[in-house]
Design an enzyme around this catalytic site. Structure first.
Site, PDB file in Angstrom:
ATOM      1  N   ARG A 163       2.257 -29.350  -5.480  1.00 28.54           N
ATOM      2  CA  ARG A 163       2.092 -30.212  -7.483  1.00 28.54           C
ATOM      3  C   ARG A 163       0.723 -30.641  -7.585  1.00 28.54           C
ATOM      4  NH1 ARG A 163       7.655 -33.331  -6.727  1.00 28.54           N
ATOM      5  NH2 ARG A 163       6.453 -32.892  -4.437  1.00 28.54           N
ATOM      6  N   THR A 184      -9.466  -5.461   1.640  1.00 26.22           N
ATOM      7  CA  THR A 184     -10.697  -5.374   2.289  1.00 26.22           C
ATOM      8  C   THR A 184     -11.182  -4.580   3.068  1.00 26.22           C
ATOM      9  OG1 THR A 184      -9.225  -5.653   4.100  1.00 26.22           O
ATOM     10  CG2 THR A 184      -8.669  -7.679   2.570  1.00 26.22           C
ATOM     11  N   GLY A 216      -4.998  -4.738  -3.866  1.00 23.74           N
ATOM     12  CA  GLY A 216      -5.314  -3.223  -3.937  1.00 23.74           C
ATOM     13  C   GLY A 216      -4.573  -2.505  -4.146  1.00 23.74           C
ATOM     14  N   HIS A 217      -4.842  -1.718  -5.755  1.00 20.30           N
ATOM     15  CA  HIS A 217      -3.861  -0.853  -6.070  1.00 20.30           C
ATOM     16  C   HIS A 217      -4.922   0.182  -6.525  1.00 20.30           C
ATOM     17  CE1 HIS A 217      -0.237  -3.777  -6.790  1.00 20.30           C
ATOM     18  NE2 HIS A 217      -0.796  -3.707  -6.185  1.00 20.30           N
ATOM     19  N   THR A 218      -4.784   0.953  -6.215  1.00 19.53           N
ATOM     20  CA  THR A 218      -5.725   2.431  -6.221  1.00 19.53           C
ATOM     21  C   THR A 218      -4.945   3.297  -7.247  1.00 19.53           C
ATOM     22  OG1 THR A 218      -6.365   2.476  -3.919  1.00 19.53           O
ATOM     23  CG2 THR A 218      -7.017   4.156  -5.012  1.00 19.53           C
ATOM     24  N   ILE A 238       4.039  12.431   1.212  1.00 21.99           N
ATOM     25  CA  ILE A 238       4.538  13.344   2.092  1.00 21.99           C
ATOM     26  C   ILE A 238       3.454  14.395   2.741  1.00 21.99           C
ATOM     27  CG2 ILE A 238       5.579  14.774  -0.041  1.00 21.99           C
ATOM     28  CD1 ILE A 238       7.343  13.939   3.150  1.00 21.99           C
ATOM     29  N   ASP A 279       0.558  -1.085   0.133  1.00 18.62           N
ATOM     30  CA  ASP A 279      -0.011   0.090  -0.065  1.00 18.62           C
ATOM     31  C   ASP A 279       1.401   1.632   0.108  1.00 18.62           C
ATOM     32  OD1 ASP A 279      -2.303  -2.324   0.079  1.00 18.62           O
ATOM     33  OD2 ASP A 279      -2.264  -1.496   2.388  1.00 18.62           O
ATOM     34  N   GLU A 280       1.992   1.586  -0.718  1.00 24.47           N
ATOM     35  CA  GLU A 280       2.711   2.401  -0.749  1.00 24.47           C
ATOM     36  C   GLU A 280       2.797   3.054  -2.175  1.00 24.47           C
ATOM     37  OE1 GLU A 280       4.075  -0.425  -0.811  1.00 24.47           O
ATOM     38  OE2 GLU A 280       5.504  -0.806   0.522  1.00 24.47           O
ATOM     39  N   LYS A 337       1.636   1.928  -5.204  1.00 22.84           N
ATOM     40  CA  LYS A 337       2.389   1.414  -6.335  1.00 22.84           C
ATOM     41  C   LYS A 337       1.718   1.138  -7.738  1.00 22.84           C
ATOM     42  CE  LYS A 337       2.463  -2.552  -4.386  1.00 22.84           C
ATOM     43  NZ  LYS A 337       2.163  -2.483  -3.036  1.00 22.84           N
ATOM     44  N   GLY A 338       0.047   1.503  -7.323  1.00 26.29           N
ATOM     45  CA  GLY A 338      -0.452   1.520  -8.120  1.00 26.29           C
ATOM     46  C   GLY A 338      -0.293   2.747  -9.477  1.00 26.29           C
ATOM     47  N   LYS A 339      -0.253   3.720  -7.794  1.00 26.05           N
ATOM     48  CA  LYS A 339      -0.420   5.217  -8.657  1.00 26.05           C
ATOM     49  C   LYS A 339       1.079   5.710  -9.819  1.00 26.05           C
ATOM     50  CE  LYS A 339       1.013   9.489  -7.999  1.00 26.05           C
ATOM     51  NZ  LYS A 339       0.393  11.132  -7.503  1.00 26.05           N
ATOM     52  N   GLN A 394       2.215  -5.928  -2.778  1.00 19.72           N
ATOM     53  CA  GLN A 394       2.506  -6.339  -1.849  1.00 19.72           C
ATOM     54  C   GLN A 394       3.642  -5.682  -1.212  1.00 19.72           C
ATOM     55  OE1 GLN A 394       1.378  -9.896  -3.652  1.00 19.72           O
ATOM     56  NE2 GLN A 394      -0.596  -8.836  -3.025  1.00 19.72           N
ATOM     57  N   ASN A 441      -5.827 -10.362  -4.055  1.00 15.34           N
ATOM     58  CA  ASN A 441      -4.983  -9.719  -1.873  1.00 15.34           C
ATOM     59  C   ASN A 441      -3.897  -8.419  -2.274  1.00 15.34           C
ATOM     60  OD1 ASN A 441      -2.567 -10.757  -3.426  1.00 15.34           O
ATOM     61  ND2 ASN A 441      -1.996 -11.744  -1.759  1.00 15.34           N
TER      62      ASN A 441
HETATM   63  P1  GDP Z   1      -0.604   0.179  -3.829  1.00 20.14           P
HETATM   64  O1  GDP Z   1      -1.078  -1.256  -3.311  1.00 20.14           O
HETATM   65  O2  GDP Z   1       0.513   0.273  -3.613  1.00 20.14           O
HETATM   66  O3  GDP Z   1      -1.675  -0.046  -5.177  1.00 20.14           O
HETATM   67  O4  GDP Z   1      -1.265   1.595  -2.278  1.00 20.14           O
HETATM   68  P2  GDP Z   1      -2.892   1.195  -2.221  1.00 20.14           P
HETATM   69  O5  GDP Z   1      -3.680   1.820  -3.218  1.00 20.14           O
HETATM   70  O6  GDP Z   1      -3.239   0.011  -1.760  1.00 20.14           O
HETATM   71  O7  GDP Z   1      -2.725   2.730  -1.102  1.00 20.14           O
HETATM   72  C1  GDP Z   1      -2.251   3.642  -1.519  1.00 20.14           C
HETATM   73  C2  GDP Z   1      -3.519   4.627  -1.164  1.00 20.14           C
HETATM   74  O8  GDP Z   1      -2.498   6.417  -0.788  1.00 20.14           O
HETATM   75  C3  GDP Z   1      -4.323   4.562  -2.468  1.00 20.14           C
HETATM   76  O9  GDP Z   1      -5.459   5.332  -2.100  1.00 20.14           O
HETATM   77  C4  GDP Z   1      -3.593   5.980  -3.574  1.00 20.14           C
HETATM   78  O10 GDP Z   1      -4.810   6.878  -4.497  1.00 20.14           O
HETATM   79  C5  GDP Z   1      -3.174   7.188  -2.451  1.00 20.14           C
HETATM   80  N1  GDP Z   1      -1.686   8.206  -2.378  1.00 20.14           N
HETATM   81  C6  GDP Z   1      -0.851   7.440  -3.981  1.00 20.14           C
HETATM   82  N2  GDP Z   1      -0.033   8.098  -3.877  1.00 20.14           N
HETATM   83  C7  GDP Z   1      -0.338   9.531  -2.655  1.00 20.14           C
HETATM   84  C8  GDP Z   1       0.014  10.673  -2.302  1.00 20.14           C
HETATM   85  O11 GDP Z   1       1.474  11.288  -2.702  1.00 20.14           O
HETATM   86  N3  GDP Z   1      -0.042  11.582  -1.019  1.00 20.14           N
HETATM   87  C9  GDP Z   1      -1.991  10.847  -0.860  1.00 20.14           C
HETATM   88  N4  GDP Z   1      -2.546  12.342  -0.217  1.00 20.14           N
HETATM   89  N5  GDP Z   1      -2.471   9.820  -1.296  1.00 20.14           N
HETATM   90  C10 GDP Z   1      -1.948   9.366  -2.310  1.00 20.14           C
HETATM   91  P1  IMO Z   2      -0.727  -4.063  -1.944  1.00 25.53           P
HETATM   92  O1  IMO Z   2      -0.917  -4.495  -3.609  1.00 25.53           O
HETATM   93  C1  IMO Z   2      -0.770  -5.090   1.976  1.00 25.53           C
HETATM   94  C2  IMO Z   2      -0.487  -8.425   4.428  1.00 25.53           C
HETATM   95  C3  IMO Z   2      -2.401  -9.210   4.590  1.00 25.53           C
HETATM   96  C4  IMO Z   2      -1.933  -9.999   5.195  1.00 25.53           C
HETATM   97  C5  IMO Z   2      -0.347 -10.587   4.631  1.00 25.53           C
HETATM   98  C6  IMO Z   2      -0.683 -12.171   4.196  1.00 25.53           C
HETATM   99  O2  IMO Z   2      -1.975  -3.289  -2.110  1.00 25.53           O
HETATM  100  O3  IMO Z   2       0.620  -3.660  -1.488  1.00 25.53           O
HETATM  101  P2  IMO Z   2      -2.508 -13.131   2.831  1.00 25.53           P
HETATM  102  O4  IMO Z   2      -4.045 -12.801   1.885  1.00 25.53           O
HETATM  103  O5  IMO Z   2      -1.630 -12.469   1.369  1.00 25.53           O
HETATM  104  O6  IMO Z   2      -2.689 -14.179   2.792  1.00 25.53           O
HETATM  105  O7  IMO Z   2      -2.170 -11.913   3.645  1.00 25.53           O
HETATM  106  O8  IMO Z   2      -0.641  -9.932   3.589  1.00 25.53           O
HETATM  107  N1  IMO Z   2      -0.867  -8.526   2.121  1.00 25.53           N
HETATM  108  C7  IMO Z   2      -1.232  -6.762   1.455  1.00 25.53           C
HETATM  109  N2  IMO Z   2      -1.096  -5.981   2.863  1.00 25.53           N
HETATM  110  N3  IMO Z   2      -0.760  -4.160   1.195  1.00 25.53           N
HETATM  111  C8  IMO Z   2      -1.193  -5.975   0.518  1.00 25.53           C
HETATM  112  O9  IMO Z   2      -1.160  -5.396  -0.714  1.00 25.53           O
HETATM  113  C9  IMO Z   2      -1.926  -7.202   0.785  1.00 25.53           C
HETATM  114  N4  IMO Z   2      -1.478  -8.164   0.551  1.00 25.53           N
HETATM  115  C10 IMO Z   2      -1.553  -8.986   1.404  1.00 25.53           C
HETATM  116  O10 IMO Z   2      -2.771  -8.152   5.639  1.00 25.53           O
HETATM  117  O11 IMO Z   2      -0.985  -9.317   6.273  1.00 25.53           O
HETATM  118 MG    MG Z   3      -2.501  -1.848  -1.888  1.00 30.01          MG
END
Ligand code: GDP
Ligand code: IMO
Ligand code: MG
Length: 427
Positions: free
Chosen positions: A142, A300, A40-42, A331, A13-14, A16-18, A223, A38
Site C-alpha cells: 500500500r 531480454t 514480449g509479445h511478437t 509445431i 512465450d507460447e 500469445k501475441g500472435k 507470462q 516483462n
Molecule cells: P508470447 O510472449 O507468448 O507472445 O510469445 P513470443 O512472441 O515471446 O514468442 C513466440 C515466438 O514464436 C515469436 O517469435 C513468434 O513470432 C513465433 N511464433 C509464433 N507462432 C509460431 C509458429 O507457429 N511457428 C513459428 N515458427 N514461430 C511462431
Molecule cells: P511473455 O508475456 C517468459 C520470467 C522471467 C523470470 C520470471 C520473473 O512474453 O510470455 P519478472 O521480470 O516477471 O519478475 O521475472 O518470469 N518471465 C517471462 N518468461 N515470458 C514472459 O512473458 C515472461 N515474463 C517474465 O524470465 O524467470
Molecule cells: Mg514473450
C-alpha cells in the site's frame, strides 16, 4: 458472454501475441490485465515483426480499443517509447487507453530489481530486471504510486517524497548503491504527465459498459500458468496472476463475462530464468530446437531453455484457467525429428503423479515419464488444412486434445498472422 481470454499454459512465450493479433480483428477491445513490460509479445504481419511489451497486441488492428487494465504495472517511460516507435513505423496509437487505477512502475523499482538480482542470493529468480516484483510488492504494501495520482500534481509529489525516502534508505543501506534524487525524478515526470493524463480512463467502467452492450472484449494474458504467483514454481515465478482469475481481479469484471478461455500451448517447452524444468534438454537436440525455433527472449534476448512438451504442466493450466479451447503453436519447428517424446506424467519416489508438487525440492526430483511419438520430415509451414498435415503430426496434435480433454481451435504453423490451420470457429 462476449469476453475472450488468451493465456499462456507453460512458462510464457507460447505465441500469445500472435494469437491475440489474429483474434484482434474480430473484437471491439483488447485489454491487458496483469504483468508489465516483462512481457514480449511478437506479432508478424507480411514479414514485418513488432514486439509489444506494454501495449496490447491488438494495437496493430486499429479498429479495436486497446486498454491497459488496472492490474498492469506500467513503466510510463517504456510505454511512451513503445508508442513513439509504433508511430514512427506509421501505426496509429490514438486507440490506447490506460486505467487510472494501474500502478506506476517507478525508476526505483527497476533499480531494486537489478540490485536484488545481482545480489547472488540462492533465490535469484532470473527476472527480466524490469522492476515487476518491486512494483507489485509496493502495491500490496500500500505504498504504490497509481496513474490517477498523476492527475493531481501535489498528491503525486507528496507521495513520491515520502516513498522515495524509504526506497533510498533500502538502496543505500542494504545494497550500498546510489540513491535517487527527488527533484530529478520530479523533473522526469513533468513532461510525461502531460501525455499520460489524457489517455487515462476508468477502465473497469469502460470494459463493463462494453460487455453490457454485448461488444466483444479480448483479455490478453502475459507470462503463463507456471509463472503464476500462486500456482507456479514459487519463488521462480512472476509477481502477478497470469490466469483467467487474473482477468477478474485485474480488470474488475465478473466471472460470467468470460465465454472463451483460450490456452496457448507451444508444441514443446521453453523457459527463461531460473527454476525447475522437468523435460529440459541440456543437449544437442535442445540446442538445435533453440536455433530452429529462434528461442531467444523477446524482452531480454536471453537464450530460452528448451525441453519436450510437458502435459502435466498443460493439464494444470487447463484446470486453473478453466480452458475452453487450445491453440497449438510452433509445431512446424518439430519437423525433421525422428522421434518426439511427450511427458505424460512424473515419477516421484517410485510413484507416478500427474500434478505439480508444491515443494521445489520434490518437483526438482520428479522424473519425466515419456510417451514417444514418431516424427515427420515435411515442412508444414504452408499447410492450411488439418488433413494435409503428415499423419504423425496429426497424431501428435490429437494426443494433446485427448490428454487435456480440451478442443483445439487453431494450429499455428508459422509466425505470420495468417499462418494457421483453423479447426474451430469461435466467433
Ligand atoms: P508470447 O510472449 O507468448 O507472445 O510469445 P513470443 O512472441 O515471446 O514468442 C513466440 C515466438 O514464436 C515469436 O517469435 C513468434 O513470432 C513465433 N511464433 C509464433 N507462432 C509460431 C509458429 O507457429 N511457428 C513459428 N515458427 N514461430 C511462431
Ligand atoms: P511473455 O508475456 C517468459 C520470467 C522471467 C523470470 C520470471 C520473473 O512474453 O510470455 P519478472 O521480470 O516477471 O519478475 O521475472 O518470469 N518471465 C517471462 N518468461 N515470458 C514472459 O512473458 C515472461 N515474463 C517474465 O524470465 O524467470
Ligand atoms: Mg514473450
Amino acid at each position: 458472454m462476449s469476453g475472450y481470454v488468451v493465456v499462456g499454459t507453460q512458462w510464457g512465450d507460447e505465441g500469445k501475441g500472435k494469437v491475440v493479433d489474429l483474434l484482434g480483428s474480430h473484437v471491439d477491445m483488447v485489454v491487458r490485465f496483469q504483468g508489465g513490460n516483462n512481457a514480449g509479445h511478437t506479432v508478424v504481419v507480411d514479414g514485418n515483426k513488432t514486439v509489444l511489451h506494454l501495449l496490447p497486441s491488438g494495437v496493430l488492428n486499429h479498429d479495436a480499443l486497446c486498454v491497459i487494465g488496472p492490474g498492469v504495472v506500467v513503466n510510463p517511460f517504456v510505454l511512451l517509447k513503445e508508442m513513439e516507435t509504433l508511430e514512427s513505423q506509421g501505426a496509429k496509437t490514438d486507440n490506447i487507453r490506460i486505467s487510472d487505477r494501474a500502478h506506476i512502475l517507478m525508476p526505483y523499482h527497476v533499480r531494486l530489481d537489478e540490485l536484488g538480482e545481482e545480489s547472488n542470493s540462492k533465490y535469484r529468480v532470473g527476472t527480466t530486471k524490469n522492476g515487476i516484483g518491486p512494483c507489485y510488492a509496493d502495491k500490496y504494501s500500500r505504498i504504490g504510486m497509481r496513474m490517477c495520482d498523476l492527475r493531481d500534481w501535489d498528491v503525486f509529489c507528496e507521495k513520491l517524497k515520502e516513498t522515495l525516502a524509504f526506497k533510498n534508505a533500502v538502496i543505500t543501506k542494504v545494497y550500498g548503491a546510489e540513491p535517487f534524487d527527488y527533484d530529478e525524478l520530479v523533473e522526469q515526470f513533468k513532461p510525461i504527465r502531460e501525455k499520460l493524463v489524457p489517455m487515462m480512463i476508468d477502465a473497469t467502467d469502460v470494459v463493463n459498459n462494453a460487455l453490457d452492450e454485448d461488444k466483444t472484449v479480448l483479455f490478453e494474458g502475459a507470462q503463463a500458468n507456471m509463472l503464476d504467483i500462486n500456482y507456479g514454481t514459487y519463488p521462480f515465478v512472476t509477481s502477478s496472476s497470469p490466469t483467467a482469475a487474473g482477468v477478474l481481479e485485474g480488470v474488475g469484471v465478473g466471472a460470467r463475462a468470460l465465454g472463451h478461455i483460450i490456452g496457448i500451448v507451444k508444441a514443446y517447452s521453453t523457459r527463461v530464468g531460473e527454476g525447475p524444468f522437468v523435460t529440459e534438454q541440456l543437449n544437442a537436440t535442445g540446442d538445435a530446437l533453440r536455433e530452429k525455433g529462434a528461442e531467444y527472449g523477446a524482452t531480454t534476448g536471453r537464450p530460452r531453455r528448451l525441453g519436450w512438451l510437458d502435459l502435466p504442466v498443460v493439464r494444470q493450466a487447463v484446470r486453473i484457467n478453466g480452458l475452453t479451447e487450445l491453440a497449438i503453436t510452433k509445431i512446424d519447428i518439430l519437423s525433421g525429428l525422428k522421434e518426439i517424446p511427450v511427458c505424460v506424467a512424473y515419477k516421484l519416489d517410485g510413484k507416478e503423479i500427474n500434478y505439480i508438487p508444491a515443494s521445489l525440492k520434490d518437483y526438482g526430483r520428479a522424473e519425466p515419464v515419456y510417451k514417444i511419438f514418431k516424427g515427420w520430415d515435411e515442412d508444414i509451414s504452408q499447410v492450411r488444412n488439418f488433413a494435409d498435415l503428415p499423419v504423425n503430426c496429426q497424431k501428435y496434435i490429437r494426443f494433446i486434445e485427448e490428454y487435456t480433454g480440451v478442443p483445439i481451435a487453431l494450429v499455428s504453423v508459422n509466425p505470420e498472422r495468417n499462418g494457421n490451420i483453423i479447426l474451430k470457429d469461435i466467433f
